[in-house]
Motif scaffolding. Structure first.
Motif, PDB file in Angstrom:
ATOM      1  N   GLU A 296      46.797-110.713  -5.153  1.00  0.00           N
ATOM      2  CA  GLU A 296      45.381-110.990  -5.352  1.00  0.00           C
ATOM      3  C   GLU A 296      44.601-109.695  -5.595  1.00  0.00           C
ATOM      4  O   GLU A 296      43.718-109.636  -6.454  1.00  0.00           O
ATOM      5  CB  GLU A 296      44.826-111.727  -4.131  1.00  0.00           C
ATOM      6  N   ALA A 297      44.953-108.653  -4.854  1.00  0.00           N
ATOM      7  CA  ALA A 297      44.289-107.367  -5.045  1.00  0.00           C
ATOM      8  C   ALA A 297      44.551-106.829  -6.440  1.00  0.00           C
ATOM      9  O   ALA A 297      43.644-106.299  -7.100  1.00  0.00           O
ATOM     10  CB  ALA A 297      44.770-106.369  -3.997  1.00  0.00           C
ATOM     11  N   ALA A 298      45.797-106.950  -6.919  1.00  0.00           N
ATOM     12  CA  ALA A 298      46.141-106.460  -8.251  1.00  0.00           C
ATOM     13  C   ALA A 298      45.412-107.241  -9.328  1.00  0.00           C
ATOM     14  O   ALA A 298      44.964-106.683 -10.340  1.00  0.00           O
ATOM     15  CB  ALA A 298      47.653-106.543  -8.469  1.00  0.00           C
ATOM     16  N   ARG A 299      45.262-108.585  -9.105  1.00  0.00           N
ATOM     17  CA  ARG A 299      44.552-109.404 -10.089  1.00  0.00           C
ATOM     18  C   ARG A 299      43.088-108.977 -10.197  1.00  0.00           C
ATOM     19  O   ARG A 299      42.553-108.810 -11.300  1.00  0.00           O
ATOM     20  CB  ARG A 299      44.653-110.883  -9.686  1.00  0.00           C
ATOM     21  N   ILE A 300      42.465-108.766  -9.060  1.00  0.00           N
ATOM     22  CA  ILE A 300      41.056-108.376  -9.059  1.00  0.00           C
ATOM     23  C   ILE A 300      40.895-106.975  -9.651  1.00  0.00           C
ATOM     24  O   ILE A 300      39.961-106.714 -10.423  1.00  0.00           O
ATOM     25  CB  ILE A 300      40.487-108.437  -7.628  1.00  0.00           C
ATOM     26  N   ALA A 301      41.811-106.083  -9.305  1.00  0.00           N
ATOM     27  CA  ALA A 301      41.727-104.713  -9.834  1.00  0.00           C
ATOM     28  C   ALA A 301      41.840-104.699 -11.348  1.00  0.00           C
ATOM     29  O   ALA A 301      41.207-103.880 -12.030  1.00  0.00           O
ATOM     30  CB  ALA A 301      42.819-103.851  -9.216  1.00  0.00           C
ATOM     31  N   ALA A 302      42.629-105.589 -11.909  1.00  0.00           N
ATOM     32  CA  ALA A 302      42.783-105.645 -13.368  1.00  0.00           C
ATOM     33  C   ALA A 302      41.520-106.146 -14.045  1.00  0.00           C
ATOM     34  O   ALA A 302      41.227-105.778 -15.193  1.00  0.00           O
ATOM     35  CB  ALA A 302      43.968-106.555 -13.724  1.00  0.00           C
ATOM     36  N   LEU A 303      40.739-106.967 -13.339  1.00  0.00           N
ATOM     37  CA  LEU A 303      39.517-107.530 -13.920  1.00  0.00           C
ATOM     38  C   LEU A 303      38.293-106.654 -13.686  1.00  0.00           C
ATOM     39  O   LEU A 303      37.339-106.698 -14.466  1.00  0.00           O
ATOM     40  CB  LEU A 303      39.260-108.928 -13.337  1.00  0.00           C
ATOM     41  N   ALA A 304      38.317-105.877 -12.608  1.00  0.00           N
ATOM     42  CA  ALA A 304      37.146-105.072 -12.231  1.00  0.00           C
ATOM     43  C   ALA A 304      37.343-103.628 -12.656  1.00  0.00           C
ATOM     44  O   ALA A 304      38.160-102.902 -12.088  1.00  0.00           O
ATOM     45  CB  ALA A 304      36.920-105.162 -10.720  1.00  0.00           C
ATOM     46  N   THR A 305      36.597-103.184 -13.656  1.00  0.00           N
ATOM     47  CA  THR A 305      36.698-101.800 -14.134  1.00  0.00           C
ATOM     48  C   THR A 305      35.532-100.941 -13.656  1.00  0.00           C
ATOM     49  O   THR A 305      35.512 -99.740 -13.890  1.00  0.00           O
ATOM     50  CB  THR A 305      36.750-101.763 -15.670  1.00  0.00           C
ATOM     51  N   THR A 306      34.563-101.560 -12.983  1.00  0.00           N
ATOM     52  CA  THR A 306      33.435-100.828 -12.395  1.00  0.00           C
ATOM     53  C   THR A 306      33.117-101.451 -11.044  1.00  0.00           C
ATOM     54  O   THR A 306      33.557-102.570 -10.729  1.00  0.00           O
ATOM     55  CB  THR A 306      32.170-100.886 -13.276  1.00  0.00           C
ATOM     56  N   CYS A 307      32.320-100.741 -10.249  1.00  0.00           N
ATOM     57  CA  CYS A 307      31.908-101.294  -8.962  1.00  0.00           C
ATOM     58  C   CYS A 307      31.071-102.555  -9.148  1.00  0.00           C
ATOM     59  O   CYS A 307      31.156-103.498  -8.344  1.00  0.00           O
ATOM     60  CB  CYS A 307      31.140-100.249  -8.163  1.00  0.00           C
ATOM     61  N   GLU A 308      30.287-102.606 -10.212  1.00  0.00           N
ATOM     62  CA  GLU A 308      29.508-103.812 -10.490  1.00  0.00           C
ATOM     63  C   GLU A 308      30.441-104.994 -10.752  1.00  0.00           C
ATOM     64  O   GLU A 308      30.186-106.120 -10.293  1.00  0.00           O
ATOM     65  CB  GLU A 308      28.590-103.582 -11.696  1.00  0.00           C
ATOM     66  N   ASP A 309      31.542-104.753 -11.490  1.00  0.00           N
ATOM     67  CA  ASP A 309      32.518-105.813 -11.744  1.00  0.00           C
ATOM     68  C   ASP A 309      33.138-106.311 -10.446  1.00  0.00           C
ATOM     69  O   ASP A 309      33.383-107.524 -10.274  1.00  0.00           O
ATOM     70  CB  ASP A 309      33.635-105.304 -12.663  1.00  0.00           C
ATOM     71  N   LEU A 310      33.400-105.382  -9.537  1.00  0.00           N
ATOM     72  CA  LEU A 310      34.027-105.777  -8.281  1.00  0.00           C
ATOM     73  C   LEU A 310      33.103-106.679  -7.464  1.00  0.00           C
ATOM     74  O   LEU A 310      33.558-107.640  -6.819  1.00  0.00           O
ATOM     75  CB  LEU A 310      34.424-104.544  -7.475  1.00  0.00           C
ATOM     76  N   TYR A 311      31.817-106.399  -7.498  1.00  0.00           N
ATOM     77  CA  TYR A 311      30.862-107.273  -6.835  1.00  0.00           C
ATOM     78  C   TYR A 311      30.929-108.684  -7.432  1.00  0.00           C
ATOM     79  O   TYR A 311      30.883-109.701  -6.708  1.00  0.00           O
ATOM     80  CB  TYR A 311      29.440-106.729  -6.989  1.00  0.00           C
ATOM     81  N   VAL A 312      31.057-108.760  -8.753  1.00  0.00           N
ATOM     82  CA  VAL A 312      31.133-110.064  -9.417  1.00  0.00           C
ATOM     83  C   VAL A 312      32.381-110.816  -8.983  1.00  0.00           C
ATOM     84  O   VAL A 312      32.353-112.022  -8.677  1.00  0.00           O
ATOM     85  CB  VAL A 312      31.104-109.893 -10.947  1.00  0.00           C
ATOM     86  N   GLN A 313      33.526-110.111  -8.930  1.00  0.00           N
ATOM     87  CA  GLN A 313      34.787-110.754  -8.560  1.00  0.00           C
ATOM     88  C   GLN A 313      34.778-111.245  -7.122  1.00  0.00           C
ATOM     89  O   GLN A 313      35.478-112.210  -6.775  1.00  0.00           O
ATOM     90  CB  GLN A 313      35.947-109.781  -8.769  1.00  0.00           C
TER      91      GLN A 313
END
Length: 428
Positions: A296-313
């Motif tokens: 799950e962490a790897a999936r999210i890391a692949a989708l989130a390229t910025t801190c803003e993306d990580l908030y979205v995920q």
């Protein structure tokens, strides 16, 4: 309102160097041969005459400005015509009061009153009209830049932040190693000494070349050793020389400095310095997301390229699973600190504890000195000028003004270059 320091650009235009003019009498120079009012160039059908060139050379020599030669004077007069043309097109004019104030200000830089200033010029063959034309061009260009150039200049917060970081990360010079070259300039031979100094500056692109000139021309014992001086504390230099050296880069020759009876050149070989206290300490702004598995962490890391993306995920996850941390390096747990140490902004890493898994993403790495806004200098007693510690950072607004004025100056030079490219310049 932020102060616009366009006066500095005006001063640089008036002196040719931006330094305070050293107004001294020079022996009268012979006028160039031929008709003094013969045009030497036409700029958009406005003539530049031989007389004007002669006058500008004399004026620059009285001011002890570098490049006080006919070629430089002619180029400066052409640029004046271009500046005046642009101001006229913009409807900008100068009145008598502005001219008088300009002359008074200019004369005061040499410690003179207007009458004494004009008298000194007359003794050296420079008429008042030459000075007025010189000052009028400066005022017109200053007002043109103020009206047409400076409103287009913007300074973003990111630029200020980056400049503050550069200041923190740049060592403060404490010691310098220089070479010197002293050219004798006895009365009546100043022009030859200036010409030699200018040639040395232009041709000294390495220490070896400067050393060869020093052995040939320097009037001091150090000339035998190529002008080399030992490494010395910056504080040992005269206060007037320190800012000149601090603005030089190793491998660079200073502009000619005129002193009584001589012209001095310096070659900067090396500088040594230290970082200000606390310059290596950092504050890390990062996100820590706890998830159920490494997959799950790897999936999210692949989708989130910025801190803003990580908030979205993480928006559909329980709020306690995502933590936003802003800590100094010493405050971060060592396990996280080691992982964060190798990350750039918006890079992530996964920590698998064998059960729960954490995804760390670095949002921003900043010098710790920027975490707290520098305090403004304060006066220690009534009537005393505010002073700041030698290690204190400059105020952000001061840095913003410095960037602003640099950009205005660059934009003005670009505007002048455009005027030059579009002008019709003819030589008879």
């Amino acid at each position: 309102m932020r102060q616009i320091l366009l006066g500095a650009a005006m001063a640089a235009l008036l002196t040719g160097t931006g330094i305070v003019p050293d107004l001294v009498a020079h022996p009268a120079m012979a006028q160039s041969a031929g008709n003094p009012f013969q045009p030497v160039a036409y700029v958009n059908d406005s003539a530049v005459t031989r007389y004007e060139v002669d006058q500008r050379v004399r004026f620059m020599q009285i001011l002890r400005a570098p490049n006080a030669d006919r070629e430089s004077a002619e180029k400066a007069l052409i640029d004046d015509r271009l500046r005046n043309f642009a101001a006229k097109q913009a409807g900008i004019t100068v009145d008598d009061e502005q001219i008088q104030v300009g002359i008074e200000e200019f004369a005061s830089r040499g410690g003179l009153g207007v009458d004494e200033f004009v008298r000194l010029l007359g003794q050296n063959g420079v008429d008042r009209q030459t000075v007025e034309d010189f000052i009028v061009s400066g005022i017109l260009w200053r007002e043109y830049v103020r009206a047409r150039v400076s409103p287009l200049v913007r300074v973003g917060d990111a630029e200020v932040e980056q400049q503050m970081k550069n200041i923190i990360e740049t060592p403060e010079i404490t010691h310098v190693a220089m070479s010197e070259l002293i050219i004798p300039a006895p009365e009546g031979q100043e022009a030859q000494a200036r010409e030699l100094a200018d040639r040395i500056v232009q041709q000294s692109t390495s220490e070896a070349q400067f050393a060869a000139f020093a052995r040939q021309y320097s009037a001091t014992p150090s000339g035998e050793n190529g002008g080399r001086l030992p490494m010395m504390p910056l504080a040992n230099l005269p206060p007037s020389l320190r800012p000149i050296v601090q603005n030089m880069q190793p491998g660079q020759v200073s502009q000619p400095l005129e002193v009584q009876g001589a012209i001095v050149l310096f070659f900067l070989r090396e500088t040594r310095g230290t970082l200000r206290p606390g310059a290596t300490e950092q504050v890390l702004d990062y996100l820590k997301l706890r998830v159920a598995s490494a997959e799950e962490a790897a999936r999210i890391a692949a989708l989130a390229t910025t801190c803003e993306d990580l908030y979205v995920q993480a928006r559909n996850l329980p709020a306690e699973q995502l933590q936003h941390q802003t800590l100094t390096q010493g405050q971060i747990p060592s396990g996280e600190a080691v992982r964060l140490a190798v990350l750039d902004d918006n890079e992530s890493t996964i920590i698998n504890y064998g059960g729960a898994v954490e995804l760390l993403m670095l949002c921003k790495r900043s010098p710790a000195l920027l975490a707290n806004e520098p305090e403004a200098p304060v006066a220690t007693s009534p009537g005393e000028e505010p002073t700041a510690s030698g290690d204190a950072l400059p105020q952000r607004e001061d840095v913003r003004n410095q960037i602003y004025n640099r950009k205005v100056s660059e934009a003005a030079e670009s505007q002048l270059a455009e005027l030059r490219a579009n002008a019709v310049i003819r030589y008879p």
